[in-house]
Design a protein around this motif. Sequence first.
Motif, PDB file in Angstrom:
ATOM      1  N   HIS A  65       0.838  -1.209   0.000  1.00 19.40           N
ATOM      2  CA  HIS A  65       0.000   0.000   0.000  1.00 19.40           C
ATOM      3  C   HIS A  65       0.868   1.252   0.000  1.00 19.40           C
ATOM      4  O   HIS A  65       1.950   1.273   0.562  1.00 19.40           O
ATOM      5  CB  HIS A  65      -0.886   0.026   1.248  1.00 19.40           C
ATOM      6  CG  HIS A  65      -1.942  -1.029   1.250  1.00 19.40           C
ATOM      7  ND1 HIS A  65      -3.125  -0.911   0.573  1.00 19.40           N
ATOM      8  CD2 HIS A  65      -1.988  -2.246   1.860  1.00 19.40           C
ATOM      9  CE1 HIS A  65      -3.857  -1.988   0.767  1.00 19.40           C
ATOM     10  NE2 HIS A  65      -3.188  -2.817   1.542  1.00 19.40           N
ATOM     11  N   LYS A  66       0.337   2.298  -0.627  1.00 20.65           N
ATOM     12  CA  LYS A  66       1.003   3.598  -0.649  1.00 20.65           C
ATOM     13  C   LYS A  66      -0.075   4.658  -0.703  1.00 20.65           C
ATOM     14  O   LYS A  66      -0.991   4.565  -1.526  1.00 20.65           O
ATOM     15  CB  LYS A  66       1.918   3.724  -1.863  1.00 20.65           C
ATOM     16  CG  LYS A  66       2.669   5.033  -1.933  1.00 20.65           C
ATOM     17  CD  LYS A  66       3.606   5.047  -3.133  1.00 20.65           C
ATOM     18  CE  LYS A  66       4.421   6.328  -3.165  1.00 20.65           C
ATOM     19  NZ  LYS A  66       5.389   6.307  -4.274  1.00 20.65           N
ATOM     20  N   GLY A  67       0.010   5.650   0.201  1.00 19.97           N
ATOM     21  CA  GLY A  67      -0.991   6.693   0.188  1.00 19.97           C
ATOM     22  C   GLY A  67      -0.589   7.905   0.985  1.00 19.97           C
ATOM     23  O   GLY A  67       0.378   7.888   1.739  1.00 19.97           O
ATOM     24  N   GLU A  85      -5.664   6.096  -0.653  1.00 19.69           N
ATOM     25  CA  GLU A  85      -4.977   5.305  -1.666  1.00 19.69           C
ATOM     26  C   GLU A  85      -5.953   5.039  -2.804  1.00 19.69           C
ATOM     27  O   GLU A  85      -6.977   4.373  -2.600  1.00 19.69           O
ATOM     28  CB  GLU A  85      -4.480   3.986  -1.072  1.00 19.69           C
ATOM     29  CG  GLU A  85      -3.777   3.095  -2.082  1.00 19.69           C
ATOM     30  CD  GLU A  85      -3.395   1.744  -1.501  1.00 19.69           C
ATOM     31  OE1 GLU A  85      -2.257   1.330  -1.724  1.00 19.69           O
ATOM     32  OE2 GLU A  85      -4.245   1.104  -0.833  1.00 19.69           O
ATOM     33  N   LYS A  86      -5.668   5.604  -3.949  1.00 18.13           N
ATOM     34  CA  LYS A  86      -6.513   5.416  -5.143  1.00 18.13           C
ATOM     35  C   LYS A  86      -7.967   5.765  -4.859  1.00 18.13           C
ATOM     36  O   LYS A  86      -8.891   5.050  -5.216  1.00 18.13           O
ATOM     37  CB  LYS A  86      -6.396   3.983  -5.659  1.00 18.13           C
ATOM     38  CG  LYS A  86      -4.989   3.597  -6.059  1.00 18.13           C
ATOM     39  CD  LYS A  86      -4.909   2.149  -6.452  1.00 18.13           C
ATOM     40  CE  LYS A  86      -3.463   1.779  -6.698  1.00 18.13           C
ATOM     41  NZ  LYS A  86      -3.277   0.346  -6.857  1.00 18.13           N
ATOM     42  N   GLY A  87      -8.187   6.875  -4.129  1.00 17.54           N
ATOM     43  CA  GLY A  87      -9.531   7.346  -3.836  1.00 17.54           C
ATOM     44  C   GLY A  87     -10.213   6.662  -2.666  1.00 17.54           C
ATOM     45  O   GLY A  87     -11.318   7.026  -2.300  1.00 17.54           O
ATOM     46  N   GLU A  88      -9.572   5.668  -2.068  1.00 13.23           N
ATOM     47  CA  GLU A  88     -10.152   4.948  -0.929  1.00 13.23           C
ATOM     48  C   GLU A  88      -9.417   5.348   0.352  1.00 13.23           C
ATOM     49  O   GLU A  88      -8.198   5.498   0.369  1.00 13.23           O
ATOM     50  CB  GLU A  88     -10.005   3.438  -1.141  1.00 13.23           C
ATOM     51  CG  GLU A  88     -10.627   2.606  -0.050  1.00 13.23           C
ATOM     52  CD  GLU A  88     -10.410   1.105  -0.261  1.00 13.23           C
ATOM     53  OE1 GLU A  88     -10.830   0.350   0.622  1.00 13.23           O
ATOM     54  OE2 GLU A  88      -9.830   0.702  -1.272  1.00 13.23           O
ATOM     55  N   LYS A  89     -10.184   5.528   1.432  1.00  7.47           N
ATOM     56  CA  LYS A  89      -9.584   5.847   2.727  1.00  7.47           C
ATOM     57  C   LYS A  89      -9.333   4.552   3.488  1.00  7.47           C
ATOM     58  O   LYS A  89     -10.234   3.704   3.594  1.00  7.47           O
ATOM     59  CB  LYS A  89     -10.496   6.771   3.533  1.00  7.47           C
ATOM     60  CG  LYS A  89     -10.607   8.143   2.910  1.00  7.47           C
ATOM     61  CD  LYS A  89     -11.497   9.047   3.717  1.00  7.47           C
ATOM     62  CE  LYS A  89     -11.582  10.422   3.060  1.00  7.47           C
ATOM     63  NZ  LYS A  89     -12.470  11.321   3.805  1.00  7.47           N
ATOM     64  N   LYS A 100       3.375  12.747   9.662  1.00  2.17           N
ATOM     65  CA  LYS A 100       2.580  13.976   9.679  1.00  2.17           C
ATOM     66  C   LYS A 100       1.547  13.936   8.565  1.00  2.17           C
ATOM     67  O   LYS A 100       1.743  13.264   7.551  1.00  2.17           O
ATOM     68  CB  LYS A 100       3.488  15.198   9.464  1.00  2.17           C
ATOM     69  CG  LYS A 100       4.504  15.441  10.570  1.00  2.17           C
ATOM     70  CD  LYS A 100       5.312  16.694  10.306  1.00  2.17           C
ATOM     71  CE  LYS A 100       5.958  16.603   8.975  1.00  2.17           C
ATOM     72  NZ  LYS A 100       7.213  17.140   8.716  1.00  2.17           N
ATOM     73  N   VAL A 101       0.472  14.691   8.775  1.00  2.00           N
ATOM     74  CA  VAL A 101      -0.537  14.845   7.733  1.00  2.00           C
ATOM     75  C   VAL A 101       0.162  15.418   6.503  1.00  2.00           C
ATOM     76  O   VAL A 101       0.964  16.338   6.598  1.00  2.00           O
ATOM     77  CB  VAL A 101      -1.682  15.780   8.207  1.00  2.00           C
ATOM     78  CG1 VAL A 101      -2.629  16.095   7.067  1.00  2.00           C
ATOM     79  CG2 VAL A 101      -2.436  15.136   9.362  1.00  2.00           C
ATOM     80  N   GLY A 102      -0.117  14.837   5.352  1.00  2.20           N
ATOM     81  CA  GLY A 102       0.503  15.270   4.101  1.00  2.20           C
ATOM     82  C   GLY A 102       1.649  14.371   3.661  1.00  2.20           C
ATOM     83  O   GLY A 102       2.007  14.349   2.487  1.00  2.20           O
ATOM     84  N   ASP A 103       2.260  13.620   4.606  1.00  2.00           N
ATOM     85  CA  ASP A 103       3.310  12.673   4.235  1.00  2.00           C
ATOM     86  C   ASP A 103       2.717  11.564   3.374  1.00  2.00           C
ATOM     87  O   ASP A 103       1.522  11.270   3.456  1.00  2.00           O
ATOM     88  CB  ASP A 103       3.939  12.006   5.477  1.00  2.00           C
ATOM     89  CG  ASP A 103       4.817  12.946   6.295  1.00  2.00           C
ATOM     90  OD1 ASP A 103       5.138  14.046   5.814  1.00  2.00           O
ATOM     91  OD2 ASP A 103       5.178  12.559   7.423  1.00  2.00           O
ATOM     92  N   THR A 104       3.544  10.939   2.578  1.00  2.00           N
ATOM     93  CA  THR A 104       3.155   9.745   1.851  1.00  2.00           C
ATOM     94  C   THR A 104       3.818   8.573   2.554  1.00  2.00           C
ATOM     95  O   THR A 104       5.012   8.623   2.840  1.00  2.00           O
ATOM     96  CB  THR A 104       3.608   9.810   0.373  1.00  2.00           C
ATOM     97  OG1 THR A 104       2.981  10.933  -0.248  1.00  2.00           O
ATOM     98  CG2 THR A 104       3.226   8.551  -0.379  1.00  2.00           C
ATOM     99  N   ILE A 105       3.038   7.538   2.851  1.00  2.00           N
ATOM    100  CA  ILE A 105       3.607   6.375   3.520  1.00  2.00           C
ATOM    101  C   ILE A 105       3.358   5.119   2.693  1.00  2.00           C
ATOM    102  O   ILE A 105       2.421   5.063   1.894  1.00  2.00           O
ATOM    103  CB  ILE A 105       3.046   6.181   4.949  1.00  2.00           C
ATOM    104  CG1 ILE A 105       1.529   5.970   4.949  1.00  2.00           C
ATOM    105  CG2 ILE A 105       3.428   7.337   5.845  1.00  2.00           C
ATOM    106  CD1 ILE A 105       0.959   5.589   6.316  1.00  2.00           C
TER     107      ILE A 105
END
Length: 138
Positions: A65-67, A85-89, A100-105
């Motif tokens: 997963h990546k989002g 991720e791809k429009g899904e939470k 932090k909010v805004g990071d990509t994990i």
Amino acid sequence: MKKTLVVMLAIVAVAAAGCKKKDEAPQAPAQAPAAAPATQMPAVAPGTDPHAGLKPQEVKPGAGHKGKVLETMDSGGYTYAQIEEKGEKIWVASMQTPVKVGDTIEFQDSPPMINFQSKTLKRTFDKIIFAPGLAVNK
């Protein structure tokens, strides 16, 4: 003396062969495992940190997963993050990691837990993935 030694060696050989066949036999689904899985954390004394000395596993790029992080909180030694991720939470939890909010994990795919109740957050997650580690891309 020689007979006793031969008998004992025969018993050991039969026992070893029996154990080998037992490992090969499939287990019935209703049967409880004989030993705890290697990935399960050992039992700890109440009031101690169950994560003391443990580190999150390294996550390789493209692991699953990546989002983008929409919401994050730390509690009970875990980091909880909601990602898109791809429009899904999706909610993910891992050992406490600076996010932090805004990071990509990124994190490995694991079966989700349904209706997981976090006692430390006093919250129930409809669906959450517990990952062995998070890779943070700022």
